[in-house]
Design an enzyme around this catalytic site. Structure first.
Site: not given
Ligand code: NDP
Length: 488
Positions: A55, A128, A338
């Protein structure tokens, strides 16, 4: 006349010379004591931070979320407590596999990450534009992403790696079908849906848990590009999707999405024909209808891209009271991965960066670390329990226990005769129009034509066998396009 601002060094000293270095004589050399020169060059060398490993190319906007329907029977989350309530949001859209300078119209899923700045802390719904994903276990993620990035020798993208991996991981078929439909090349970021993708949970005031999936439906209407249109735009306007968003917001044409949920009780989950926590599957709308929640509008491009988009840190770990996790294996992996990525990219104190800072008060006993800029909690104790501060771990936020009835093991559903084919088949036969089917086949043939080398035939036959199990017609048409005979 307006008073001009004085040029200064970073340490605040007013400075007088921004272009010519200090030299010994008119021809030089340059003197070491020209600190302003060092500061300019040294800071410039350090402008880039590590780009996101996935990303990397993205754009973002601020906006607001407004509750339009009462869902308090499912959740005690404060942001949903009253119809009409609003909450500030930040959304970052992105492609997945390309580098920071790559083209916006690449065939790729699109990231759809939303940060809700709630009075109970930040809730990040990091999804997404697709309701499913290629793999259902985070342990596979580095391998899968390597196949989407560059070949270790040639440094080129490699259709051979991609199809080798997909054909060896049939759980990817559902996402592959979506990717090669025209939804794999959306017409910018405004005209696509967003999905939380994972199964999450909601907990209500009675401390009852329900499983939930989140859907953002575009109110601009779904619009996609054909493969050919996307190819042209890659060269003509690599920043096509970013430009589309920025320009729409600049002229007051604020994009909106309707947030909806699907819910499933634990009893329903136990009887569901599939694993409801498997991210490669959807919950059919016919059985689990969409329930309205609210409207999200984007209305402000951040004043500074680096400050508010490049430094934005979204993490599925960030939940709020009334919204929680599920046993979804990909989600569990992302809860770890993350924040870990942000600590690497932005440092241990990344939540102190203004765009990431919650609007609620923050009290804990973590201290120090690089770039600590919030006063480091001043003189309050850095350990717990202690006799000095009045920070309590409030029991009222404790979640109800989740009863498990299985043994601990690996690879539960690898040998479980999983159904990788019914939903991709339904997508192809029942959801797509004739034109979409034609385009999907064309897109697949185009991409699989790039498979090269000694394993070409083997990879193609393995992937064709997956297409065949989803829909024989699809497999035969792809084989025809590739000019190979499908071996059944
Ligand atoms: P429905 O007919 O109720 O819904 C079909 C869904 O597919 C709609 O949400 C539609 O989005 C979306 N869609 C249309 N074309 C594509 C495409 N090329 N790629 C991805 N999504 C697309 O069907 P079911 O719920 O019974 O599911 C049937 C199949 O639809 C599933 O197997 C799955 O592949 C796909 N799907 C299902 C979703 C779900 O959560 N149930 C979500 C998205 C896709 P829109 O309404 O915005 O046009």
């Amino acid at each position: 006349m307006e008073k001009k601002k004085k040029l200064t060094t970073a340490s605040g000293r007013p400075y007088f010379e921004n272009e010519d270095s200090m030299t010994a004589g008119p021809r030089g050399p340059v003197l070491l004591q020209d600190y302003y020169l060092h500061e300019k060059l040294a800071h410039f060398n350090r402008e880039r931070i590590p780009e996101r490993v996935v990303h990397a190319k993205g754009t973002g906007a601020f906006g607001k979320f407004t509750v339009t329907n009462d869902i308090t029977r499912f959740t005690k989350a404060k942001l949903f407590s009253k119809v009409g309530d609003t909450c500030k949001v930040l959304v970052r859209f992105s492609t997945v596999g390309g580098e920071k300078g790559s083209a916006d119209t690449e065939r790729d899923p699109r990231g759809f990450a939303v940060k809700f700045y709630t009075e109970d802390g930040n809730w990040d719904l990091v999804g997404n534009n697709t309701p499913v994903f290629f793999i259902k276990d985070a342990k596979k993620f580095p391998d899968f992403i390597h196949t989407q990035k560059r070949d270790p020798k040639t440094n080129l993208k490699s259709p051979t790696m991609m199809w080798d991996y997909w054909s060896l991981n049939p759980e990817s078929l559902h996402q592959v079908m979506i990717l090669f439909s025209d939804r794999g090349t959306p017409d910018g970021y405004r005209k696509m849906n967003g999905y939380g993708s994972h199964t999450y949970s909601m907990i209500n005031v009675k401390n009852e848990r329900i499983w939930v999936k989140f859907h953002f439906k575009t109110l601009q209407g779904n619009k996609t590009l054909t493969g050919a249109e996307a190819e042209v735009l890659k060269g003509k306007d690599p920043d096509y999707a970013q430009r589309d968003l920025v320009e729409a917001i600049a002229k007051g044409d604020f994009p909106k999405w309707a947030l909806k949920i699907q819910v499933m009780t634990d009893e329903q989950a136990k009887k569901f024909k599939l694993n409801p926590f498997d991210i490669t599957k959807v919950w059919p709308h016919g059985e689990y209808p969409l329930i309205d929640v609210g409207i999200m509008e984007l209305n402000e491009i951040p004043a500074n891209y680096f400050a508010s988009v490049e430094q934005a840190a979204f993490a599925p770990a960030n939940i709020v009271d009334g919204i929680s996790f599920s046993p979804d294996k990909m989600l569990q992996g992302r809860i770890l991965a993350y924040p870990d990525a942000h600590r690497y990219r932005l440092g241990a104190n990344y939540e102190q960066i203004p765009v990431n800072r919650p609007i609620s008060e923050v009290h804990h006993h973590q201290r120090d670390g690089m770039m600590n800029v919030d006063g480091n909690k001043e003189d309050s104790p850095n350990y717990y329990p202690n006799s000095f501060d009045d920070i309590e771990a409030d029991e009222s936020y404790r979640e109800p226990p989740l009863k498990l009835d299985s043994d601990m093991a690996y690879a539960y559903d690898r040998n479980e005769n999983d159904d990788f084919y019914t939903q991709p088949g339904a997508l192809f036969r029942k959801v797509m129009t004739d034109q979409e089917r034609t385009n999907t086949i064309y897109n697949i043939v185009g991409a699989m034509s790039g498979i090269t080398g000694e394993k070409r035939a083997e990879i193609i036959q393995r992937q064709l066998s997956h297409f065949y199990k989803a829909d024989p017609d699809l497999a035969f048409k792809v084989a025809e396009g590739l000019q190979v005979t499908l071996k059944q």
